[in-house]
Design a protein around this motif. Structure first.
Motif, PDB file in Angstrom:
ATOM      1  N   GLU A 240      12.301  -4.024  -1.320  1.00 22.80           N
ATOM      2  CA  GLU A 240      12.254  -3.627  -2.795  1.00 22.80           C
ATOM      3  C   GLU A 240      11.637  -2.306  -2.984  1.00 22.80           C
ATOM      4  O   GLU A 240      10.475  -1.918  -2.463  1.00 22.80           O
ATOM      5  CB  GLU A 240      11.418  -4.406  -3.534  1.00 22.80           C
ATOM      6  N   PHE A 241      12.550  -1.423  -3.662  1.00 21.35           N
ATOM      7  CA  PHE A 241      12.129  -0.149  -3.948  1.00 21.35           C
ATOM      8  C   PHE A 241      11.615  -0.210  -5.387  1.00 21.35           C
ATOM      9  O   PHE A 241      12.420  -0.527  -6.392  1.00 21.35           O
ATOM     10  CB  PHE A 241      13.110   0.965  -3.700  1.00 21.35           C
ATOM     11  N   GLY A 242      10.569   0.375  -5.737  1.00 23.26           N
ATOM     12  CA  GLY A 242       9.924   0.405  -7.070  1.00 23.26           C
ATOM     13  C   GLY A 242       8.767  -0.489  -7.474  1.00 23.26           C
ATOM     14  O   GLY A 242       7.862  -0.048  -8.183  1.00 23.26           O
ATOM     15  N   ARG A 243       8.976  -1.549  -6.809  1.00 23.98           N
ATOM     16  CA  ARG A 243       7.822  -2.417  -6.987  1.00 23.98           C
ATOM     17  C   ARG A 243       6.859  -2.460  -5.730  1.00 23.98           C
ATOM     18  O   ARG A 243       6.953  -3.243  -4.901  1.00 23.98           O
ATOM     19  CB  ARG A 243       8.179  -3.988  -7.210  1.00 23.98           C
ATOM     20  N   THR A 244       5.860  -1.607  -5.645  1.00 22.37           N
ATOM     21  CA  THR A 244       5.042  -1.058  -4.632  1.00 22.37           C
ATOM     22  C   THR A 244       3.627  -1.183  -5.036  1.00 22.37           C
ATOM     23  O   THR A 244       3.313  -0.802  -6.206  1.00 22.37           O
ATOM     24  CB  THR A 244       5.599   0.040  -4.179  1.00 22.37           C
ATOM     25  N   LYS A 245       2.805  -0.918  -3.941  1.00 23.11           N
ATOM     26  CA  LYS A 245       1.445  -0.471  -4.129  1.00 23.11           C
ATOM     27  C   LYS A 245       1.288   0.963  -3.536  1.00 23.11           C
ATOM     28  O   LYS A 245       0.643   1.722  -4.122  1.00 23.11           O
ATOM     29  CB  LYS A 245       0.557  -1.559  -3.190  1.00 23.11           C
ATOM     30  N   TYR A 246       2.067   1.027  -2.359  1.00 25.77           N
ATOM     31  CA  TYR A 246       1.984   2.364  -1.925  1.00 25.77           C
ATOM     32  C   TYR A 246       3.602   2.716  -1.658  1.00 25.77           C
ATOM     33  O   TYR A 246       4.136   2.052  -1.027  1.00 25.77           O
ATOM     34  CB  TYR A 246       1.231   2.467  -0.433  1.00 25.77           C
ATOM     35  N   GLY A 247       3.797   4.186  -1.815  1.00 22.32           N
ATOM     36  CA  GLY A 247       4.861   4.808  -1.515  1.00 22.32           C
ATOM     37  C   GLY A 247       6.066   4.186  -2.250  1.00 22.32           C
ATOM     38  O   GLY A 247       5.760   4.045  -3.434  1.00 22.32           O
ATOM     39  N   ASN A 248       7.200   4.041  -1.921  1.00 22.20           N
ATOM     40  CA  ASN A 248       8.641   3.588  -2.699  1.00 22.20           C
ATOM     41  C   ASN A 248       8.998   2.323  -2.400  1.00 22.20           C
ATOM     42  O   ASN A 248       9.526   1.712  -3.288  1.00 22.20           O
ATOM     43  CB  ASN A 248       9.553   4.542  -2.196  1.00 22.20           C
ATOM     44  N   GLY A 249       8.553   1.687  -1.162  1.00 22.57           N
ATOM     45  CA  GLY A 249       9.076   0.395  -0.860  1.00 22.57           C
ATOM     46  C   GLY A 249       7.875  -0.718  -0.319  1.00 22.57           C
ATOM     47  O   GLY A 249       6.876  -0.354  -0.026  1.00 22.57           O
ATOM     48  N   SER A 250       8.585  -1.988  -0.649  1.00 25.40           N
ATOM     49  CA  SER A 250       7.527  -3.067   0.036  1.00 25.40           C
ATOM     50  C   SER A 250       8.446  -4.290   0.242  1.00 25.40           C
ATOM     51  O   SER A 250       9.732  -4.266  -0.096  1.00 25.40           O
ATOM     52  CB  SER A 250       6.640  -3.814  -1.367  1.00 25.40           C
ATOM     53  N   LEU A 251       8.117  -5.292   0.869  1.00 26.63           N
ATOM     54  CA  LEU A 251       8.864  -6.621   1.330  1.00 26.63           C
ATOM     55  C   LEU A 251       8.589  -7.390   0.533  1.00 26.63           C
ATOM     56  O   LEU A 251       7.386  -7.763   0.019  1.00 26.63           O
ATOM     57  CB  LEU A 251       8.536  -6.633   2.639  1.00 26.63           C
ATOM     58  N   SER A 252       9.668  -8.156  -0.130  1.00 22.23           N
ATOM     59  CA  SER A 252       9.763  -9.136  -1.089  1.00 22.23           C
ATOM     60  C   SER A 252      10.122 -10.410  -0.141  1.00 22.23           C
ATOM     61  O   SER A 252      11.404 -10.322   0.460  1.00 22.23           O
ATOM     62  CB  SER A 252      10.623  -9.006  -2.076  1.00 22.23           C
ATOM     63  N   VAL A 253       9.405 -11.596   0.010  1.00 18.59           N
ATOM     64  CA  VAL A 253      10.037 -12.808   0.641  1.00 18.59           C
ATOM     65  C   VAL A 253       9.708 -13.976  -0.578  1.00 18.59           C
ATOM     66  O   VAL A 253       8.854 -14.309  -1.111  1.00 18.59           O
ATOM     67  CB  VAL A 253       9.220 -12.969   1.724  1.00 18.59           C
ATOM     68  N   ASP A 314      -2.398 -11.871  -9.943  1.00 23.34           N
ATOM     69  CA  ASP A 314      -2.625 -11.011 -11.093  1.00 23.34           C
ATOM     70  C   ASP A 314      -2.235  -9.611 -10.617  1.00 23.34           C
ATOM     71  O   ASP A 314      -2.950  -8.593 -11.210  1.00 23.34           O
ATOM     72  CB  ASP A 314      -3.884 -10.950 -11.740  1.00 23.34           C
ATOM     73  N   GLY A 315      -1.317  -9.329  -9.552  1.00 23.19           N
ATOM     74  CA  GLY A 315      -0.923  -7.870  -9.227  1.00 23.19           C
ATOM     75  C   GLY A 315      -1.287  -7.738  -7.840  1.00 23.19           C
ATOM     76  O   GLY A 315      -1.697  -8.585  -6.948  1.00 23.19           O
ATOM     77  N   TRP A 316      -1.485  -6.563  -7.224  1.00 22.25           N
ATOM     78  CA  TRP A 316      -1.587  -6.275  -6.118  1.00 22.25           C
ATOM     79  C   TRP A 316      -3.001  -6.402  -5.498  1.00 22.25           C
ATOM     80  O   TRP A 316      -3.947  -5.909  -6.320  1.00 22.25           O
ATOM     81  CB  TRP A 316      -1.051  -4.725  -5.570  1.00 22.25           C
ATOM     82  N   HIS A 317      -3.289  -6.894  -4.230  1.00 24.04           N
ATOM     83  CA  HIS A 317      -4.656  -6.982  -3.935  1.00 24.04           C
ATOM     84  C   HIS A 317      -4.686  -6.424  -2.564  1.00 24.04           C
ATOM     85  O   HIS A 317      -3.765  -6.526  -1.489  1.00 24.04           O
ATOM     86  CB  HIS A 317      -4.883  -8.591  -3.627  1.00 24.04           C
ATOM     87  N   VAL A 369       6.211 -13.871  -2.544  1.00 29.85           N
ATOM     88  CA  VAL A 369       5.114 -12.979  -1.873  1.00 29.85           C
ATOM     89  C   VAL A 369       5.834 -11.544  -1.463  1.00 29.85           C
ATOM     90  O   VAL A 369       6.696 -11.399  -1.015  1.00 29.85           O
ATOM     91  CB  VAL A 369       4.420 -13.479  -0.578  1.00 29.85           C
ATOM     92  N   GLN A 370       4.995 -10.557  -1.923  1.00 31.88           N
ATOM     93  CA  GLN A 370       5.279  -9.096  -1.674  1.00 31.88           C
ATOM     94  C   GLN A 370       4.122  -8.522  -0.805  1.00 31.88           C
ATOM     95  O   GLN A 370       3.014  -9.044  -0.916  1.00 31.88           O
ATOM     96  CB  GLN A 370       5.622  -8.176  -2.689  1.00 31.88           C
ATOM     97  N   ILE A 371       4.508  -7.910   0.418  1.00 33.26           N
ATOM     98  CA  ILE A 371       3.510  -7.237   1.204  1.00 33.26           C
ATOM     99  C   ILE A 371       4.011  -5.792   1.011  1.00 33.26           C
ATOM    100  O   ILE A 371       5.052  -5.340   0.893  1.00 33.26           O
ATOM    101  CB  ILE A 371       3.460  -7.769   2.289  1.00 33.26           C
TER     102      ILE A 371
END
Length: 573
Positions: A240-253, A314-317, A369-371
């Motif tokens: 996913e691009f846009g829903r991240t903690k760092y940079g531009n991408g994260s993995l959504s499962v 409640d958000g990114w950890h 879950v996103q990582i």
């Protein structure tokens, strides 16, 4: 957790797959931006592509990513790959391809050099839709059944490229015919975002395993159920691009959680970790519901080391733990019973909720879950669980709260009108600092909560210490505790076999207290059974702190519970 032979099954799957003729890839959208070194759109036929094993190659008309034609590779279970000879390309830096499989699966793409050495990269693709796979040449790794003089893919020596379905080579996935459509293959001199990298952030060196800046999915969604491990074909996995903690991408499962099923996602660690600069593990996690994750590091011999983290929705950890916090799993064996970071071959992240979804019905259903930014770090962090040789002897920490991770799940148990267990969604455990003289170390965990009118509130910790023989020598349980209002706490220790041992204590409100409870003082709950009628700390599955003040006259409606330094003491020196 799943059995070790299942873990080896999965790793063996990759090894077998990695030993075949296959390849690497990168995107046709780049073709308009630069001159490609190789570009095939299959509008004029299949070219030099051919199949080996139980497969066949043809041209599919009317179902292409671009134009009218795509390469079609049809195959059945067994050894099957699609190959093509190619010319050496010393300038090549990336490869991309568009793929549409009939079934969700893990694929392997490989280059072969003139000397017989093969380099590959595995990735995951979802069924029945076109998706782009984009790989850096630097992400290709030497396959374990081959040797090379420099352990580095030399595109000036390549002569073949290939693709195969990793699961069909080894896993039992049925006898039905499968098809992979391939289009817009591009090998380019353009650099693309590498999956792995080494960066320095505020003096901390990070060996990044995946930061999800590349749209390719390098993780496979799996599920452990009924004594076997298989691909989780109902999972929805994407970068996913846009829903991240760092940079531009994260993995959504996204996945369905059901009783006695353990959803997990897993990736190969394709670069050898520099152990001199790997002291801790870091991962950022976001979840749509309260989630308990077991994070496992798996060595090449299949031995698995794990730790537990609770994620509040409640958000990114940012989860950061010392590598010393990873303990050998109770169903795993290792020749030295020590995590060898330079031997880590895979990382697995499992939702432990499947173990408890029968007891806690609200855990069931769809979850996401996103990582982000999975890395090994040079940062030296305090060990927060496991065995430590202290001045007073060998101490076995269940949690000293010195790590940036929560391991305790807030629960409510409603006893009237009927027994019901649920996650206390409005109670959020948090870490706080304190003066050294007040409790143990520098940090403790606190949670504010409403006392249920017809039940109790508690904190439960999923123990991942395994069956370390030193646990047999535990003589007492020690912890520090503070409550805002006077409270009666039930300390519960549950073994893997179901036996639950309990001890009730009264805590005065407003001040820290150190509590030492001899193991022999814990009494077996009469509603549970144990074959030896004795608490065995090496069989410990859960530990809970439960506020049972609800049943007392004048009990408060709200309270605050703080705990610190939870450990077993031993007489060992």
């Amino acid at each position: 957790m799943w059995k070790m032979n299942r873990e080896r099954f999965l790793l063996a799957l990759w090894r077998v797959v990695l030993a075949c003729f296959l390849t690497v890839v990168v995107t046709s959208e780049l073709a308009s931006q630069q001159a490609p070194l190789l570009y095939e759109d299959f509008e004029k036929g299949q070219g030099l592509w051919f199949a080996i094993g139980v497969g066949k190659v043809s041209i599919a008309k009317g179902d292409a990513h671009s134009g009218q034609s795509a390469l079609s590779f049809t195959y059945q279970k067994g050894l099957a790959a699609v190959l093509s000879p190619i010319a050496p390309m010393p300038e090549a830096r990336s490869v991309s391809v568009w793929i549409k499989p009939s079934h969700s699966t893990a694929l392997l793409l490989v280059f072969q050099e003139n000397d017989g050495s093969r380099y590959g990269c595995g990735f995951y693709v979802s069924a029945k839709r076109w998706q782009m796979v984009q790989l850096s040449i630097d992400d290709m790794f030497l396959l374990p059944d081959t040797k090379d003089e420099n352990d580095r893919l030399d595109m000036a020596q390549v002569f073949a490229i290939g693709l195969a379905d990793a699961l069909m080579l080894f896993q039992v996935v049925g006898e039905e015919e499968r098809t992979i459509l391939i289009d817009d293959l591009l090998i380019s001199a353009l650099d693309v975002k590498k999956r792995t990298s080494i960066v320095e952030v505020e003096g901390e060196k990070l060996q990044i395993i995946d930061d999800f800046e590349n749209p390719t999915i390098f993780w496979a969604p799996l599920v452990a159920l009924l004594g076997r491990m298989e691909l989780n074909t109902t999972a929805d996995i994407s970068v996913e691009f846009g829903r991240t903690k760092y940079g531009n991408g994260s993995l959504s499962v996204g996945y369905e959680l059901q009783p006695n099923t353990i959803p997990l996602f897993m990736t190969l660690v394709t670069n050898r970790i520099d152990k001199a600069n790997a002291n801790s593990f870091a991962i950022s996690v976001n979840a749509t519901a309260p989630t308990g994750l077991v994070i496992s590091l798996i060595e090449r011999d299949g031995s698995r080391y794990q730790t537990f983290a609770y994620i509040h929705p409640d958000g990114w950890h940012d989860v950061k733990v010392s590598l010393d916090d990873f303990s050998l799993a109770d169903d795993s064996k290792d020749e030295n019973e020590k995590l060898d970071i330079d031997q880590v071959q895979a990382i697995a992240i499992a939702d432990a909720g499947g173990f408890f979804a029968e007891l806690i019905p609200t855990l069931r259903g769809k979850k996401e879950v996103q990582i982000d930014r999975v890395a090994f770090s040079s940062a030296v962090l305090p060990q927060s669980q496991g065995i430590i040789d202290e001045r007073e002897g060998v101490v076995i920490w269940l949690d000293n709260f010195e790590a940036n991770v929560l391991r305790w799940v807030p629960i409510e148990v409603i006893v009237q009108p009927g027994l019901m267990i649920d996650i206390a969604k409005n109670a959020k455990p948090t870490l706080h600092g304190h003066p050294p003289a007040e409790a143990q170390g520098r940090f403790h965990m606190s949670v504010d909560y409403d006392v249920p009118a017809n039940g109790v509130f508690g904190l439960v910790h999923f123990v991942t210490l395994g069956r370390n023989p030193l646990l047999k020598h535990a003589s007492s349980l020690r912890f520090f505790v503070k409550v805002k209002e006077n409270a009666t706490l039930l300390i519960a220790l549950q073994e893997r076999g179901g036996g639950r041992y309990e001890k009730q204590i009264n805590i005065k409100g407003g001040e820290w207290q150190r509590v030492d409870l001899p193991i022999g003082e814990f009494i077996l709950n009469p509603d549970t059974k144990d074959e030896n009628q004795r608490l065995d700390p090496d069989e410990l599955l859960l530990i809970g702190f439960v506020d049972i003040s609800t049943f007392e006259v004048g009990a408060p409606e709200q309270n605050s519970l703080s705990i610190d330094g939870v450990c077993f003491l031993t007489p060992l020196k």
